[in-house]
Structures are given as structure tokens and as C-alpha cells.
Design a protein around this motif. Structure first.
Motif, PDB file in Angstrom:
ATOM      1  N   MET A  78       0.837  -1.208   0.000  1.00  0.00           N
ATOM      2  CA  MET A  78       0.000   0.000   0.000  1.00  0.00           C
ATOM      3  C   MET A  78       0.870   1.256   0.000  1.00  0.00           C
ATOM      4  N   GLY A  79       1.946   1.220   0.778  1.00  0.00           N
ATOM      5  CA  GLY A  79       2.846   2.369   0.833  1.00  0.00           C
ATOM      6  C   GLY A  79       3.497   2.655  -0.503  1.00  0.00           C
ATOM      7  N   PHE A 209      -4.848   5.920 -10.216  1.00  0.00           N
ATOM      8  CA  PHE A 209      -4.921   4.554  -9.685  1.00  0.00           C
ATOM      9  C   PHE A 209      -5.036   3.537 -10.812  1.00  0.00           C
ATOM     10  N   MET A 210      -5.765   3.882 -11.876  1.00  0.00           N
ATOM     11  CA  MET A 210      -5.866   2.959 -13.006  1.00  0.00           C
ATOM     12  C   MET A 210      -4.500   2.755 -13.652  1.00  0.00           C
ATOM     13  N   PHE A 241      -9.157 -10.048  -4.592  1.00  0.00           N
ATOM     14  CA  PHE A 241     -10.241  -9.232  -4.042  1.00  0.00           C
ATOM     15  C   PHE A 241      -9.730  -8.283  -2.963  1.00  0.00           C
ATOM     16  N   VAL A 242      -8.771  -8.746  -2.182  1.00  0.00           N
ATOM     17  CA  VAL A 242      -8.161  -7.857  -1.176  1.00  0.00           C
ATOM     18  C   VAL A 242      -7.535  -6.652  -1.871  1.00  0.00           C
ATOM     19  N   GLY A 243      -6.812  -6.912  -2.963  1.00  0.00           N
ATOM     20  CA  GLY A 243      -6.189  -5.810  -3.707  1.00  0.00           C
ATOM     21  C   GLY A 243      -7.213  -4.838  -4.258  1.00  0.00           C
ATOM     22  N   GLY A 248      -9.707   0.532  -3.855  1.00  0.00           N
ATOM     23  CA  GLY A 248     -10.887   1.389  -3.685  1.00  0.00           C
ATOM     24  C   GLY A 248     -10.822   2.181  -2.396  1.00  0.00           C
ATOM     25  N   LEU A 249     -10.352   1.526  -1.336  1.00  0.00           N
ATOM     26  CA  LEU A 249     -10.263   2.192  -0.032  1.00  0.00           C
ATOM     27  C   LEU A 249      -9.237   3.321  -0.067  1.00  0.00           C
TER      28      LEU A 249
END
Length: 272
Positions: A78-79, A209-210, A241-243, A248-249
Motif C-alpha cells: 500500500m505504501g 490509480f488505473m 479481491f483484497v487488492g 478502492g479504499l
């Protein structure tokens, strides 16, 4: 003014309770919780008719998230993704806003570059991944510049639209009061364009993000895009799904922070 005197023993509590319930219901509706619960319900029902390898349930996805996060890998990825998006989006913003103002205020420059912009902007960022890797290497610059490309056109076109939407009356009024071109830019053009720039920056955040997911899938050893791409090798659909949820988050939180900062700092320009 007519006043209503309460008689002894008369109660107003029910009115207060009704107003309180109405306020709580309004807050719940505005928070979007109902929509999220509906999505989770549909997801859960759909997963019951499928194998977990194809469509894991929300619970299995949560277990997968805990599994990746237990050793810190998820937060590390994430970082990486966040820093790449932030660097590319900021750089794109710094380049696109002055350029949008320039082509908006100068007819010659606009006639020169607007057709080119309207041609290149339809080429998706992912089409440039290979070229960017050749030009900037497989390190961080290729990923950052891919995000710059993804954000540049969105912000430029919004800025240009903002400049062109300024009425001639405002420009003529500034000119009639003796304002120079620079003063007109500072006191008339930029303040009137700020809402458009702000909207463009918000839209460009989604494009960032895309772009980063595509870049990390092809040329990265860290990041959420790499995690999603790597999960397919082990049929870890829950990690995919986690990714998706994490992306999104991250976008949602960045958008909320940016919108809050905009309302606080640029509220007088009617930024929404």
C-alpha cells in the motif's frame, strides 16, 4: 408571536425523540452504510453459488487480508502504490495547471496544441507502458511518468474549460479598470478557474490509480498491482479481491481528504 404554554403534566419528549430519530436516519443515509451493506449482501449471496476459487465470500476475503497483513506485506505494498500515485499525481498537477492556463488565455498556443491534446488524450496510459520502460527504465521513474501522463490531460482540459467559461464582461471590466494581463490572470482568471482545476484534480486521482495498477502488474516487485498480478499464479482469488478492495479504499480516503481540504481552503471559490 404566538407562544404555546405547556400545561402541568404535558410532555414534549415524543417530539424531541422523533427529531432525534429523523436526524440519526439522515446521518445513516448520508454515510452510505446502507449501500455498502447492500453490496456485501449481494456479494455474499453470489459467492454461495460459486466456488471460493472463482468468487470468495466477503469473509474469506477478510481472512485473506489478515493473512497478507500479518507480516506487514499488505501495508508495504500500500505504501509503495500510495507514494507512486502521490508523486505522479502531484507532478501532473504542477505541469497541467500552468499549461491549461496558458492554452486557455493564449489563442495562438491553443490553436497550436488543442488538436494534439484531443488526439493524444484518447491513447490510454497502459499503451505507453512498454515505451515508458524503454525511455525511463524499469524503476520508479517509468511508473511515476505514466501517472503524470494519466493525470495531465484530465487536469489540462478541465483548466482550459474553466478559462473559456469566464464571461467576456469580467475580462472587459478588468481591462477597463486598467488591469494588466498578469493582473487579470491573477485576480480574474485563476480564481474563476479554481473550481474546474479542483474537479479535474479529483478526476485525475482516479486515472492515477488505473495507471499505477497497470504499471505495477508489468514492471514492479512491490505494490498492490503487483500483488493482484502475482496472486493469479497461486489461484489466490481472495488476495485479488483484497487488492481491489484496498485500491478502492485508498482512492476513497484520498478523495475524502482532498475534498475536505478543498472545502476548508478553497471554500470561497465555491469548490465542492
Amino acid at each position: 408571536m404566538t407562544t404555546i404554554e405547556l400545561k402541568k403534566g404535558q410532555q414534549v419528549a415524543p417530539v424531541v425523540k422523533v427529531k432525534k430519530k429523523s436526524r440519526i436516519g439522515k446521518l445513516i443515509l448520508q454515510s452510505g452504510i446502507i449501500g455498502w451493506l447492500f453490496i456485501l449482501l449481494v456479494w455474499q449471496i453470489a459467492s454461495m453459488f460459486s466456488e471460493p476459487m472463482f468468487l470468495p465470500s466477503p469473509y474469506l476475503t477478510l481472512i485473506g487480508a489478515i493473512e497478507i497483513a500479518s507480516d506487514g506485506t499488505l501495508f508495504l505494498y500500500m505504501g509503495y502504490s500510495f507514494l507512486r500515485v502521490l508523486a505522479g499525481w502531484t507532478l501532473g498537477l504542477l505541469i497541467a495547471v500552468p499549461f491549461g492556463l496558458l492554452i486557455g488565455t493564449n489563442k495562438f498556443v491553443r490553436a497550436l496544441f488543442e488538436p494534439v491534446i484531443n488526439f493524444v488524450r484518447f491513447i490510454p496510459p497502459l499503451a505507453f507502458i512498454t515505451l515508458f520502460m524503454l525511455w525511463f527504465g524499469i524503476g520508479e521513474p517509468s511508473k511515476v511518468f505514466l501517472i503524470v501522463y494519466a493525470t495531465f490531460f484530465v487536469i489540462t482540459i478541465n483548466t482550459l474549460t474553466g478559462v473559456l467559461s469566464i464571461s467576456n464582461d469580467k475580462l472587459l471590466s478588468a481591462k477597463s479598470m486598467g488591469a494588466s494581463k498578469f493582473q487579470t490572470l491573477i485576480y480574474v482568471v485563476i480564481p474563476a478557474t479554481i473550481p474546474y482545476i479542483f474537479t479535474g484534480a479529483k478526476l485525475a486521482m482516479g486515472s492515477s490509480f488505473m495507471a499505477i495498477v497497470g504499471a505495477e502488474m508489468v514492471a514492479a516487485n512491490e505494490g498492490i498491482g503487483f500483488m493482484i498480478w502475482n496472486a493469479r499464479l497461486y489461484f489466490k482469488t481472495d488476495w485479488i479481491f483484497v487488492g481491489l478492495v484496498v485500491l478502492g479504499l485508498m482512492g476513497f480516503i484520498m478523495d475524502r481528504i482532498f475534498a475536505y481540504a478543498g472545502r476548508k481552503l478553497l471554500g470561497r471559490y465555491k469548490v465542492v
